[in-house]
Design a protein around this motif. Structure first.
Motif, mmCIF file in Angstrom:
data_model
loop_
_atom_site.group_PDB
_atom_site.id
_atom_site.type_symbol
_atom_site.label_atom_id
_atom_site.label_comp_id
_atom_site.label_asym_id
_atom_site.label_seq_id
_atom_site.Cartn_x
_atom_site.Cartn_y
_atom_site.Cartn_z
ATOM 1 N N ALA A 1 0.819 -1.213 0.000
ATOM 2 C CA ALA A 1 0.000 0.000 0.000
ATOM 3 C C ALA A 1 0.854 1.265 0.000
ATOM 4 C CB ALA A 1 -0.938 -0.004 1.201
ATOM 5 N N LEU A 2 2.080 1.175 0.481
ATOM 6 C CA LEU A 2 2.916 2.366 0.612
ATOM 7 C C LEU A 2 4.116 2.364 -0.326
ATOM 8 C CD1 LEU A 2 3.007 2.604 4.520
ATOM 9 C CD2 LEU A 2 1.510 3.843 2.945
ATOM 10 N N ALA A 3 4.290 1.286 -1.089
ATOM 11 C CA ALA A 3 5.490 1.146 -1.907
ATOM 12 C C ALA A 3 5.615 2.278 -2.926
ATOM 13 C CB ALA A 3 5.485 -0.205 -2.617
ATOM 14 N N GLU A 4 4.528 2.594 -3.629
ATOM 15 C CA GLU A 4 4.607 3.631 -4.659
ATOM 16 C C GLU A 4 4.861 5.007 -4.051
ATOM 17 O OE1 GLU A 4 1.765 3.641 -7.730
ATOM 18 O OE2 GLU A 4 1.621 1.464 -7.883
ATOM 19 N N ILE A 5 4.244 5.276 -2.894
ATOM 20 C CA ILE A 5 4.495 6.555 -2.220
ATOM 21 C C ILE A 5 5.957 6.642 -1.799
ATOM 22 C CG2 ILE A 5 3.970 7.907 -0.149
ATOM 23 C CD1 ILE A 5 1.127 6.853 -0.291
ATOM 24 N N GLU A 6 6.491 5.565 -1.222
ATOM 25 C CA GLU A 6 7.876 5.546 -0.739
ATOM 26 C C GLU A 6 8.856 5.755 -1.890
ATOM 27 O OE1 GLU A 6 10.834 5.335 2.173
ATOM 28 O OE2 GLU A 6 8.655 5.382 2.461
ATOM 29 N N LEU A 7 8.588 5.114 -3.015
ATOM 30 C CA LEU A 7 9.522 5.178 -4.131
ATOM 31 C C LEU A 7 9.360 6.432 -4.989
ATOM 32 C CD1 LEU A 7 9.446 1.455 -5.277
ATOM 33 C CD2 LEU A 7 11.444 2.669 -4.407
ATOM 34 N N PHE A 8 8.101 6.786 -5.292
ATOM 35 C CA PHE A 8 7.865 7.834 -6.287
ATOM 36 C C PHE A 8 7.370 9.158 -5.699
ATOM 37 C CE2 PHE A 8 6.756 3.638 -8.196
ATOM 38 C CZ PHE A 8 7.950 3.470 -8.878
ATOM 39 N N GLY A 9 6.985 9.150 -4.423
ATOM 40 C CA GLY A 9 6.513 10.377 -3.793
ATOM 41 C C GLY A 9 5.098 10.741 -4.240
ATOM 42 N N HIS A 10 4.619 11.900 -3.804
ATOM 43 C CA HIS A 10 3.279 12.337 -4.206
ATOM 44 C C HIS A 10 3.210 13.861 -4.170
ATOM 45 C CE1 HIS A 10 2.184 13.317 -0.048
ATOM 46 N NE2 HIS A 10 2.716 12.159 0.310
ATOM 47 N N ALA A 11 2.256 14.386 -4.929
ATOM 48 C CA ALA A 11 2.023 15.835 -4.958
ATOM 49 C C ALA A 11 1.209 16.240 -3.733
ATOM 50 C CB ALA A 11 1.282 16.210 -6.246
ATOM 51 N N ALA A 12 1.161 17.537 -3.468
ATOM 52 C CA ALA A 12 0.383 18.048 -2.330
ATOM 53 C C ALA A 12 -1.102 17.743 -2.528
ATOM 54 C CB ALA A 12 0.599 19.553 -2.200
ATOM 55 N N ASP A 13 -1.768 17.395 -1.437
ATOM 56 C CA ASP A 13 -3.212 17.125 -1.404
ATOM 57 C C ASP A 13 -3.625 15.958 -2.295
ATOM 58 O OD1 ASP A 13 -3.796 19.270 0.353
ATOM 59 O OD2 ASP A 13 -3.646 20.667 -1.331
ATOM 60 N N ARG B 1 -1.436 16.998 3.511
ATOM 61 C CA ARG B 1 -1.565 18.085 2.546
ATOM 62 C C ARG B 1 -0.238 18.435 1.879
ATOM 63 N NH1 ARG B 1 -4.730 23.178 4.610
ATOM 64 N NH2 ARG B 1 -4.566 23.517 2.364
ATOM 65 N N LEU B 2 0.842 17.923 2.473
ATOM 66 C CA LEU B 2 2.167 18.293 1.971
ATOM 67 C C LEU B 2 2.636 17.320 0.890
ATOM 68 C CD1 LEU B 2 3.910 19.116 5.365
ATOM 69 C CD2 LEU B 2 2.814 20.711 3.761
ATOM 70 N N ALA B 3 3.424 17.842 -0.031
ATOM 71 C CA ALA B 3 4.036 16.992 -1.049
ATOM 72 C C ALA B 3 5.169 16.175 -0.416
ATOM 73 C CB ALA B 3 4.576 17.844 -2.192
ATOM 74 N N ARG B 4 5.482 15.092 -1.065
ATOM 75 C CA ARG B 4 6.562 14.240 -0.553
ATOM 76 C C ARG B 4 7.448 13.801 -1.715
ATOM 77 N NH1 ARG B 4 6.091 8.690 3.061
ATOM 78 N NH2 ARG B 4 8.303 8.099 2.883
ATOM 79 N N ILE B 5 8.744 13.921 -1.529
ATOM 80 C CA ILE B 5 9.711 13.458 -2.527
ATOM 81 C C ILE B 5 9.994 11.975 -2.288
ATOM 82 C CG2 ILE B 5 12.075 13.672 -3.371
ATOM 83 C CD1 ILE B 5 11.967 16.607 -2.703
ATOM 84 N N VAL C 1 10.521 10.229 -13.223
ATOM 85 C CA VAL C 1 9.652 9.739 -12.164
ATOM 86 C C VAL C 1 8.454 10.680 -12.060
ATOM 87 C CG1 VAL C 1 10.945 10.991 -10.374
ATOM 88 C CG2 VAL C 1 9.496 9.053 -9.738
ATOM 89 N N GLN C 2 7.261 10.112 -11.931
ATOM 90 C CA GLN C 2 6.052 10.926 -11.808
ATOM 91 C C GLN C 2 5.413 10.648 -10.459
ATOM 92 O OE1 GLN C 2 3.557 10.959 -15.210
ATOM 93 N NE2 GLN C 2 1.920 12.135 -14.251
ATOM 94 N N PRO C 3 5.506 11.584 -9.520
ATOM 95 C CA PRO C 3 4.878 11.387 -8.215
ATOM 96 C C PRO C 3 3.371 11.197 -8.343
ATOM 97 C CG PRO C 3 6.408 13.240 -8.185
ATOM 98 C CD PRO C 3 6.220 12.859 -9.615
ATOM 99 N N ILE C 4 2.792 10.522 -7.393
ATOM 100 C CA ILE C 4 1.345 10.306 -7.385
ATOM 101 C C ILE C 4 0.633 11.660 -7.323
ATOM 102 C CG2 ILE C 4 -0.571 9.302 -6.050
ATOM 103 C CD1 ILE C 4 1.453 7.201 -5.038
ATOM 104 N N GLY C 5 -0.322 11.842 -8.206
ATOM 105 C CA GLY C 5 -1.102 13.074 -8.217
ATOM 106 C C GLY C 5 -0.461 14.216 -8.959
#
Length: 448
Positions: free
Chosen positions: A210-222, A228-232, A268-272
């Motif tokens: 469930a967290l692998a894509e967030i950990e690897l690719f990050g996500h945009a804000a919101d 609410r914060l973006a993550r690299i 790399v394209q962060p989620i969102g």
């Protein structure tokens, strides 16, 4: 040579009959013996790395046993010397013990006493030499670098790493658990042009799906619930440096698909996020299984495998480079001593046997853990009798006789009359043997 077992007894005796009898006794016990009629003949063969022990008569023409002991101790004071004495020489032999003799035997000595004394001397010599080798290996560790070992596979591996480090290409590192794949990846980074940039290690096997894509690719804000914060992601964080994908054979299929794009496009394209971000990275992936077989079996994306397999390195298991065990163990002992306050360590017989005979399925990591336990005095080794604890020749003969008689009694259903011609011995001899060996004939008789 790792913990050598090629040992021989130098038997020095001017009496030809006694010399021949003693040699026969030692050889029947499985020992290698070199006979010498005088100390003058034996001394040129003794050197500081002599692996065996010396048995010598005291009273001999020319150089006697006491003079031989003195000269041997000048070569190496830890070479065991056993002296053979007559009854009138016992006081002299006791004095020799104070001067460094290992033991003495009084004529006429029993065969099992000779075998036991020489076995103990050989065992002591092995321990002395092994401790010396460990100290020398520990002193040479810094010269060997982080990947320790002088075996041919390790020399070749270090040379290949130095070449690949400067090539700045992706590398697939395969090897069993505990062989040091992560260390290979780190060396590729440290020896290359990216050494001053980030080295990011991602354990793919420990990433929750469930967290692998967030950990690897990050996500945009919101774009992710509860934040609410973006993550690299780790991929972007490693840009400019090296990304280690540890245990990539455990990566989830959905993540494999996205990782393929990262490797092909270096984006790399962060989620969102609406736009991909360019990354400049070198990828080193490790696998504990053959990734090619996994791809053929459908357990891993074939296109991702071929993209990773630009250069493939195999880290050999410890059982394929057993000559490196001593040097590795010495290095780990030194590390353990530093962490435990410099506690002194002396190699024991049980630890030496374990190092020599164990197959190390957990590889270098298992050896390191064993070294730490050994320094703390907590090493548990499988029960294995020391050489000095093995049965003597008479005990072995008794065991053989008992087994032979019991086998015949079992075959004949406990019939003594049928057993005697098979054994080829008289009835009285048979009963003497079963009494001495404690064999109960009734235990073998067939019951109706």
């Amino acid at each position: 040579m790792l913990f050598p077992t090629e040992q021989s007894i130098f038997f020095v005796e001017d009496d030809a009959q006694l010399r021949a009898a003693a040699i026969q006794t030692l050889e029947l016990a499985g020992l290698s013996v070199r006979p010498f009629a005088s100390a003058v003949e034996a001394l040129p063969e003794v050197h500081s790395d002599f692996t065996g022990a010396i048995v010598s008569d005291i009273r001999m023409p020319g150089i006697d046993g006491l003079q031989l002991l003195e000269r041997v101790r000048a070569i190496d004071p830890d070479i065991p010397v056993i002296l053979i004495t007559g009854h009138g020489d016992v006081a002299m032999a006791v004095g020799a013990l104070r001067d460094g003799a290992f033991d003495f035997l009084t004529k006429p000595f029993a065969a099992d006493h000779l075998v036991a004394a020489t076995n103990k001397a050989l065992e002591k010599r092995l321990l002395v030499l092994d401790n010396r080798r460990l100290r020398a290996a520990a002193a040479a560790v810094d010269e060997a670098g982080p990947l320790i070992g002088d075996s041919a596979p390790m020399v070749q591996l270090r040379g290949t790493i130095r070449q690949l480090a400067l090539a700045d290409i992706d590398v697939l590192v395969e090897g069993e658990t505990g062989t040091g794949k992560e260390l290979v990846a780190l060396l590729l980074h440290r020896l290359g042009g990216r050494r001053s940039r980030p080295f990011i290690a991602v354990n793919c096997g420990a990433l929750p799906d469930a967290l692998a894509e967030i950990e690897l690719f990050g996500h945009a804000a919101d774009s992710v619930p509860h934040t609410r914060l973006a993550r690299i992601g780790q991929v972007e964080a490693s840009s400019g440096g090296t990304l280690l994908l540890d245990e990539i054979d455990s990566m989830a299929p959905a993540v494999q698909t996205r990782m393929l794009r990262v490797l092909e496009e270096r984006e790399v394209q962060p989620i969102g996020d609406t736009r991909p971000r360019t990354v400049d990275l070198r990828v080193v992936a490790t696998s504990k299984t053959d990734l090619g077989n996994a791809a053929r079996d459908g357990r891993f994306r074939a296109d991702l495998y071929y993209r990773l397999n630009v250069v493939r390195l195999r880290v050999p298991p410890l059982r394929e480079r057993r000559e490196d065990v001593a040097q590795l163990f010495a290095s780990f002992v030194e590390a353990a001593k530093q962490q435990t306050g410099g506690k002194a360590f002396v190699l024991t017989d049980s630890v030496r046997r374990h190092l020599r005979s164990h197959d190390w399925p957990g590889n270098v990591r298992e050896l390191r853990n064993f070294a730490f336990r050994a320094v703390l005095g907590l090493a548990e080794t499988p029960d294995a009798p020391a050489i000095a604890d093995r049965p003597s020749l008479p005990q072995r003969l008794n065991q053989f006789e008992a087994a032979a008689i019991e086998e015949v009694l079992r075959t004949t259903g406990g019939s003594v009359a049928a057993a005697l011609p098979l054994l080829g011995i008289p009835r009285k001899t048979f009963y003497d043997k079963v009494t001495r060996l404690g064999i109960r004939i009734e235990d073998f008789r067939t019951r109706a």
